[in-house]
Design a protein around this motif. Structure first.
Motif, PDB file in Angstrom:
ATOM      1  N   LEU A  38      -1.436 -10.375  18.237  1.00  0.00           N
ATOM      2  CA  LEU A  38      -1.364  -9.094  17.530  1.00  0.00           C
ATOM      3  C   LEU A  38      -0.018  -8.412  17.723  1.00  0.00           C
ATOM      4  CD1 LEU A  38      -2.660  -6.811  15.876  1.00  0.00           C
ATOM      5  CD2 LEU A  38      -3.531  -5.870  18.040  1.00  0.00           C
ATOM      6  N   TRP A  39       0.403  -8.244  18.982  1.00  0.00           N
ATOM      7  CA  TRP A  39       1.628  -7.471  19.196  1.00  0.00           C
ATOM      8  C   TRP A  39       2.561  -8.003  20.276  1.00  0.00           C
ATOM      9  CZ3 TRP A  39       2.413  -5.126  23.922  1.00  0.00           C
ATOM     10  CH2 TRP A  39       1.296  -4.980  24.745  1.00  0.00           C
ATOM     11  N   CYS A  46       8.571  -5.258  18.449  1.00  0.00           N
ATOM     12  CA  CYS A  46       9.211  -4.162  19.166  1.00  0.00           C
ATOM     13  C   CYS A  46       8.492  -2.859  18.833  1.00  0.00           C
ATOM     14  CB  CYS A  46      10.696  -4.046  18.825  1.00  0.00           C
ATOM     15  SG  CYS A  46      11.047  -3.587  17.116  1.00  0.00           S
ATOM     16  N   SER A  47       8.594  -1.927  19.724  1.00  0.00           N
ATOM     17  CA  SER A  47       8.029  -0.600  19.482  1.00  0.00           C
ATOM     18  C   SER A  47       8.810   0.065  18.353  1.00  0.00           C
ATOM     19  CB  SER A  47       8.132   0.243  20.749  1.00  0.00           C
ATOM     20  OG  SER A  47       7.813   1.584  20.463  1.00  0.00           O
ATOM     21  N   GLN A  48       8.116   0.848  17.571  1.00  0.00           N
ATOM     22  CA  GLN A  48       8.777   1.594  16.499  1.00  0.00           C
ATOM     23  C   GLN A  48       9.823   2.549  17.069  1.00  0.00           C
ATOM     24  OE1 GLN A  48       6.178   2.901  13.328  1.00  0.00           O
ATOM     25  NE2 GLN A  48       7.320   4.807  13.136  1.00  0.00           N
ATOM     26  N   GLU A  56       0.480   3.423  20.196  1.00  0.00           N
ATOM     27  CA  GLU A  56       1.890   3.086  19.954  1.00  0.00           C
ATOM     28  C   GLU A  56       1.994   2.206  18.719  1.00  0.00           C
ATOM     29  OE1 GLU A  56       5.795   1.236  22.216  1.00  0.00           O
ATOM     30  OE2 GLU A  56       3.861   1.127  23.204  1.00  0.00           O
ATOM     31  N   ARG A  57       3.012   2.467  17.912  1.00  0.00           N
ATOM     32  CA  ARG A  57       3.235   1.682  16.707  1.00  0.00           C
ATOM     33  C   ARG A  57       4.205   0.546  17.027  1.00  0.00           C
ATOM     34  NH1 ARG A  57       1.148   3.328  12.276  1.00  0.00           N
ATOM     35  NH2 ARG A  57       2.828   2.779  10.854  1.00  0.00           N
ATOM     36  N   ILE A  58       3.731  -0.692  16.779  1.00  0.00           N
ATOM     37  CA  ILE A  58       4.492  -1.903  17.095  1.00  0.00           C
ATOM     38  C   ILE A  58       4.858  -2.606  15.799  1.00  0.00           C
ATOM     39  CG2 ILE A  58       4.439  -4.129  18.301  1.00  0.00           C
ATOM     40  CD1 ILE A  58       4.211  -1.739  20.209  1.00  0.00           C
ATOM     41  N   LYS A  59       6.152  -2.882  15.620  1.00  0.00           N
ATOM     42  CA  LYS A  59       6.624  -3.590  14.432  1.00  0.00           C
ATOM     43  C   LYS A  59       6.611  -5.096  14.704  1.00  0.00           C
ATOM     44  CE  LYS A  59       9.590  -0.152  12.307  1.00  0.00           C
ATOM     45  NZ  LYS A  59      10.946   0.065  11.786  1.00  0.00           N
ATOM     46  N   ARG A  60       6.068  -5.841  13.744  1.00  0.00           N
ATOM     47  CA  ARG A  60       5.969  -7.301  13.831  1.00  0.00           C
ATOM     48  C   ARG A  60       7.024  -7.936  12.919  1.00  0.00           C
ATOM     49  NH1 ARG A  60       0.777  -9.808  14.837  1.00  0.00           N
ATOM     50  NH2 ARG A  60       1.236 -11.111  13.022  1.00  0.00           N
TER      51      ARG A  60
END
Length: 185
Positions: A105-106, A147-149, A174-178
């Motif tokens: 997922l992250w 990475c974290s937004q 926390e918003r994580i960009k994939r």
């Protein structure tokens, strides 16, 4: 795995006892910087290790494809050594697969940390570039890097290495960009 030298004069290689002073110095510098929860990303439980021997033992168990520690997938960790002076400027790992609820997922295929005093010099970008060669050697054609937004520096590193944005997920607020990176570039 591969030992590589770059135009920045760093070499990615697996750590050994000869790195004890440099690795423990890097750990102390990260702790002094109080860099938050992800300060030790890709460091294979270095935060918890009291000695180099203890850390190397953890890394050995993590690289065991047959019997990694519970809740972990097999992974290999590398130190980034600056050749001009032997300074370990960072640590990066390579998770051999992401068939795991968190990694899929992250967490992604790798995590990395650069010594706080060496940040902003291009080392993370070069470490990721070299680790993509390791991914390719392991047969991984496409890898997930996240990475974290709130971490634009890491996002720039990922984009500079060919990262293609897929989506943003929310994990514990926390918003994580994939991002996906093709290793055969």
């Amino acid at each position: 795995m591969l030992h590589m030298e770059s135009s920045l004069g760093i070499l990615l290689r697996e750590p050994s006892m000869r790195d004890a002073e440099q690795v423990m110095s890097l750990k102390a510098e990260i702790l002094a910087a109080d860099s938050g929860e992800d300060a030790f990303a890709g460091c294979g439980e270095l935060r918890q290790a009291d000695t180099m021997e203890e850390w190397l033992d953890v890394l050995k168990r993590q690289s065991d494809g047959e019997n990694p520690p519970e809740g972990r997938v097999p992974s290999t960790s590398y130190v980034a050594e600056r050749l001009s002076d032997g300074c370990i400027v960072g640590i990066i790992d390579l998770r051999h697969h992401i068939n795991h609820p968190v990694l899929g997922l992250w967490g992604g295929h790798m995590g990395y940390t650069v010594r706080p005093s060496e940040r902003g010099k291009g080392y993370a970008k070069e470490m990721l570039r070299q680790n993509l060669i390791n991914c390719r050697a392991r047969g991984l054609q496409k890898v997930l890097v996240t990475c974290s937004q709130t971490n634009p520096e890491s996002e720039r590193v990922i984009l500079a290495n060919g990262g293609v944005y897929e989506k943003t997920v929310e994990v514990e607020g926390e918003r994580i960009k994939r991002y996906w990176i093709e290793t055969a570039l």
